[in-house]
Design a protein around this motif. Structure first.
Motif, short mmCIF file in Angstrom:
data_model
loop_
_atom_site.label_atom_id
_atom_site.label_comp_id
_atom_site.label_asym_id
_atom_site.label_seq_id
_atom_site.Cartn_x
_atom_site.Cartn_y
_atom_site.Cartn_z
N GLY A 126 0.87 -1.20 -0.19
CA GLY A 126 0.01 -0.07 0.08
C GLY A 126 0.68 1.42 -0.08
N HIS A 127 0.20 2.37 -0.29
CA HIS A 127 0.88 3.67 -0.35
C HIS A 127 0.19 4.76 0.87
CE1 HIS A 127 2.50 1.97 -3.94
NE2 HIS A 127 3.34 2.89 -4.07
N ILE A 128 0.87 5.47 1.37
CA ILE A 128 0.12 6.74 2.13
C ILE A 128 -0.37 7.50 1.42
CG2 ILE A 128 0.81 8.68 3.75
CD1 ILE A 128 2.66 6.50 5.07
N LYS A 129 0.58 8.15 0.19
CA LYS A 129 0.04 8.89 -0.83
C LYS A 129 0.89 8.45 -2.09
CE LYS A 129 1.19 12.13 1.83
NZ LYS A 129 1.47 13.17 2.72
N PRO A 130 0.36 8.90 -3.43
CA PRO A 130 1.27 8.53 -4.56
C PRO A 130 2.84 8.66 -4.22
CG PRO A 130 -0.81 9.74 -5.10
CD PRO A 130 -0.57 9.83 -3.77
N GLY A 131 3.53 7.49 -4.65
CA GLY A 131 4.85 7.57 -4.77
C GLY A 131 5.48 7.13 -3.29
N ASN A 132 4.69 6.93 -2.47
CA ASN A 132 5.15 6.84 -0.98
C ASN A 132 4.56 5.68 -0.33
OD1 ASN A 132 6.39 7.14 1.43
ND2 ASN A 132 5.05 8.94 2.15
N PRO A 133 5.26 4.49 -0.89
CA PRO A 133 4.82 3.33 0.04
C PRO A 133 5.07 3.25 1.45
CG PRO A 133 6.40 2.94 -1.80
CD PRO A 133 6.53 4.37 -1.46
N VAL A 134 4.13 2.70 2.15
CA VAL A 134 3.90 2.54 3.52
C VAL A 134 4.88 1.85 3.99
CG1 VAL A 134 2.45 0.77 3.42
CG2 VAL A 134 2.44 2.34 5.31
N MET A 135 5.40 0.94 3.66
CA MET A 135 6.50 0.17 4.23
C MET A 135 7.85 0.93 4.16
SD MET A 135 5.19 -2.53 5.66
CE MET A 135 6.34 -3.71 6.06
N SER A 136 8.13 1.38 3.10
CA SER A 136 9.35 2.15 2.96
C SER A 136 9.26 3.41 3.75
CB SER A 136 9.33 2.77 1.65
OG SER A 136 9.79 1.74 0.68
N TYR A 137 8.04 3.96 4.07
CA TYR A 137 7.77 5.17 5.11
C TYR A 137 8.24 4.90 6.46
CZ TYR A 137 5.42 8.39 7.86
OH TYR A 137 4.93 9.19 8.91
N LEU A 138 7.58 3.63 6.85
CA LEU A 138 7.81 2.97 8.30
C LEU A 138 9.13 2.89 8.47
CD1 LEU A 138 4.58 0.94 8.77
CD2 LEU A 138 4.92 3.09 9.80
N LYS A 139 9.86 2.12 7.80
CA LYS A 139 11.35 1.83 7.92
C LYS A 139 12.08 2.98 7.88
CE LYS A 139 14.60 -1.61 6.21
NZ LYS A 139 15.95 -0.74 6.45
N VAL A 140 11.86 4.27 6.99
CA VAL A 140 12.83 5.31 7.19
C VAL A 140 12.30 6.11 8.59
CG1 VAL A 140 13.06 7.50 6.15
CG2 VAL A 140 12.97 5.42 4.80
N GLU A 141 11.38 6.11 8.74
CA GLU A 141 10.56 7.08 9.85
C GLU A 141 11.12 6.32 11.30
OE1 GLU A 141 9.16 10.17 10.22
OE2 GLU A 141 10.16 10.07 8.21
N LEU A 142 10.84 4.86 11.18
CA LEU A 142 11.34 4.32 12.67
C LEU A 142 12.89 4.03 12.76
CD1 LEU A 142 8.79 1.15 12.50
CD2 LEU A 142 8.80 3.08 14.03
N ASN A 143 13.55 4.10 11.71
CA ASN A 143 15.00 4.25 11.69
C ASN A 143 15.67 5.48 12.32
OD1 ASN A 143 15.93 1.99 8.83
ND2 ASN A 143 15.29 1.49 10.86
N ARG A 144 14.77 6.61 11.72
CA ARG A 144 15.07 8.18 12.06
C ARG A 144 14.98 8.07 13.40
NH1 ARG A 144 12.22 12.41 12.88
NH2 ARG A 144 10.08 11.56 12.39
N LEU A 145 13.94 7.50 14.21
CA LEU A 145 13.65 7.61 15.64
C LEU A 145 14.46 6.67 16.42
CD1 LEU A 145 9.82 8.18 15.25
CD2 LEU A 145 11.49 9.69 15.73
N GLY A 146 15.32 5.97 15.87
CA GLY A 146 16.07 5.14 16.73
C GLY A 146 15.67 3.64 16.81
N TYR A 147 14.86 3.25 16.01
CA TYR A 147 14.29 1.97 15.98
C TYR A 147 14.71 0.91 14.93
CZ TYR A 147 10.60 3.80 19.11
OH TYR A 147 10.13 4.51 20.17
N GLU A 148 14.93 -0.27 15.23
CA GLU A 148 15.35 -1.24 14.46
C GLU A 148 13.85 -1.97 13.91
OE1 GLU A 148 18.08 -4.39 15.04
OE2 GLU A 148 19.07 -3.40 16.33
N PHE A 149 13.89 -2.36 12.54
CA PHE A 149 12.69 -2.57 11.87
C PHE A 149 12.47 -3.92 11.28
CE2 PHE A 149 9.23 -1.05 8.99
CZ PHE A 149 9.06 -2.07 7.99
N ASP A 150 11.33 -4.64 11.66
CA ASP A 150 11.16 -6.03 11.06
C ASP A 150 9.76 -6.01 10.95
OD1 ASP A 150 11.58 -8.60 10.29
OD2 ASP A 150 12.44 -9.34 12.12
#
Length: 406
Positions: A126-150
């Protein structure tokens, strides 16, 4: 000491119940819908229910209220926009998809050790908005906040739930992943040394009172039969009877059609012979009613299941209680609000938006099966290094990483 949880988009409380069964303490829940919040309050005594649009909760308030007092933020942003059915297949992206950004905003304000997001399996693409896949968004944002992602897709039947339900779970951890955040399957199609057989539809509901169309009551009534198996004994624990067990109203013609419907068949398969002269086109019964197969797990319980499934033996659709059993809710769990509700579109058309709440059927179909929530809750509790209590179900202890479930 118990891990403390803030449940966002809490619905009627299925995930909270599972996490509580895993030994977590739910400190607060956020839910916008009136009837779902009523159900949550009735079944989670002592938990603060913040009935509000999450977008209205100021980050400063969240930080002051919960930072330092929450180990885990969990929840499932509304999933309709991520389902591969409906308008999404034509490229339509729903406005609700941006509520994932609100989830991340709360995480940034509260800074829990672990984050858990649950959603439909279509969330992966899925996408949050066109061109912004939700899984990519979550990985980037969680990493930015100091979280490992799985992330992993889990099938509910593999964790003792009597209905099919594939859901993705995203885990973010500020303390790393010393072990897998995902539980190993405890059930399979065939019994093995390490897994029990799947729980069938009939295993789950065979002891409930038989009903004809329109029969039943919403309040608790005594059980009609003794429990027939371990699942029923567990689900009936501490309950004096069964509630929310009312059959849908059906016309005699519809009852007749359901009577003729074999297990595993759909209402769409039922037709009539051609017109009066025997030569006209066949009339197809265009409904999505499907008769469940008694000896197999139920098909996925959806938000509109009131017209989706037919009881395996009785000529009617499922009751709210039967669906709750198939989703692994205990019989003590009472669902508030109306059993069914008119569509949002209909209510809006006639200026009745103020009546637009989630029915009992909606609440159950939208929720996380408690047994699945318990399984991942025990795994996350292990990740947070909180010792398991003596009386916890040992089938759900932390185990090694596994591949994505089918």
């Amino acid at each position: 000491m118990q891990p403390k949880v803030l449940d966002l988009f809490a619905g009627c409380g299925g995930l909270s119940l599972g996490l509580s069964q895993a030994g977590c303490e739910i400190v607060a829940a956020v839910e916008i819908d009136q009837w779902a919040a009523d159900t949550y309050r009735r079944n989670h005594l002592g938990v603060e229910v913040i009935q509000a649009d999450i977008r209205s909760l100021d980050s400063g308030y969240l930080r002051e209220r919960f930072k330092g007092g929450v180990d885990l933020i969990a929840g499932g942003p509304p999933c309709q926009g991520f389902s591969v059915s409906g308008k999404r297949q034509y490229g339509h992206i729903k406005e609700q998809n941006n509520l994932v950004e609100e989830f991340i905003r709360v995480v940034e304000a509260v800074e829990p050790k672990v984050v858990l997001i649950e959603n439909v399996s279509g969330f992966r693409t899925g996408h949050i908005k066109p061109g912004n896949p939700v899984m990519s968004y979550l990985k980037v944002e969680l990493n930015r906040l100091g979280y490992e992602f799985d992330a992993r897709v889990l099938q509910a039947t593999e964790y003792g739930v009597p209905s099919l339900r594939r859901r993705i779970f995203v885990v973010g951890s500020r303390i790393g992943f010393p072990s897998s955040p995902f539980p190993i399957a405890t059930h399979s199609a065939e019994a093995t040394i390490s897994a029990e057989p799947f729980i069938s539809t009939w295993d789950a509901i065979s002891d409930l009172p038989s009903l004809r169309a329109s029969e039943g009551v919403d309040e608790f009534v005594p059980y009609a039969h003794e429990p027939a198996n371990d699942y029923q004994r567990e689900i009936r624990a501490q309950s004096s009877g069964v509630a929310n067990h009312i059959a849908m109203k059906h016309t005699p013609r519809l009852v007749e059609r359901f009577t003729a419907l074999p297990q595993g068949s759909k209402g769409y398969d039922l037709g009539r012979t051609a017109g009066r002269d025997g030569e006209g086109p066949v009339t197809i019964y265009k409904s999505n009613n499907q008769r469940l197969i008694a000896c197999e797990p139920s098909l996925c319980i959806t938000a509109n299941f009131q017209s989706t499934y037919v009881h395996p033996f009785q000529p009617r659709n499922l009751t709210a209680r039967e669906a709750a059993r198939l989703m692994s809710y205990p019989d003590t769990y009472y669902f508030c609000g109306k059993r069914t509700q008119m569509s949002s579109g209909f209510l809006k058309k006639y200026g009745r938006e103020h009546e637009d709440f989630l029915s009992q059927y909606n609440q159950i179909g939208n929720s996380v099966p408690p047994r699945l929530g318990r399984a991942i809750g025990l795994q996350l509790r292990s990740l947070l290094s909180f010792p398991e209590t003596q009386d916890q179900d040992r089938r759900f202890t932390a185990l090694p990483l596994i591949e994505e479930s089918a």
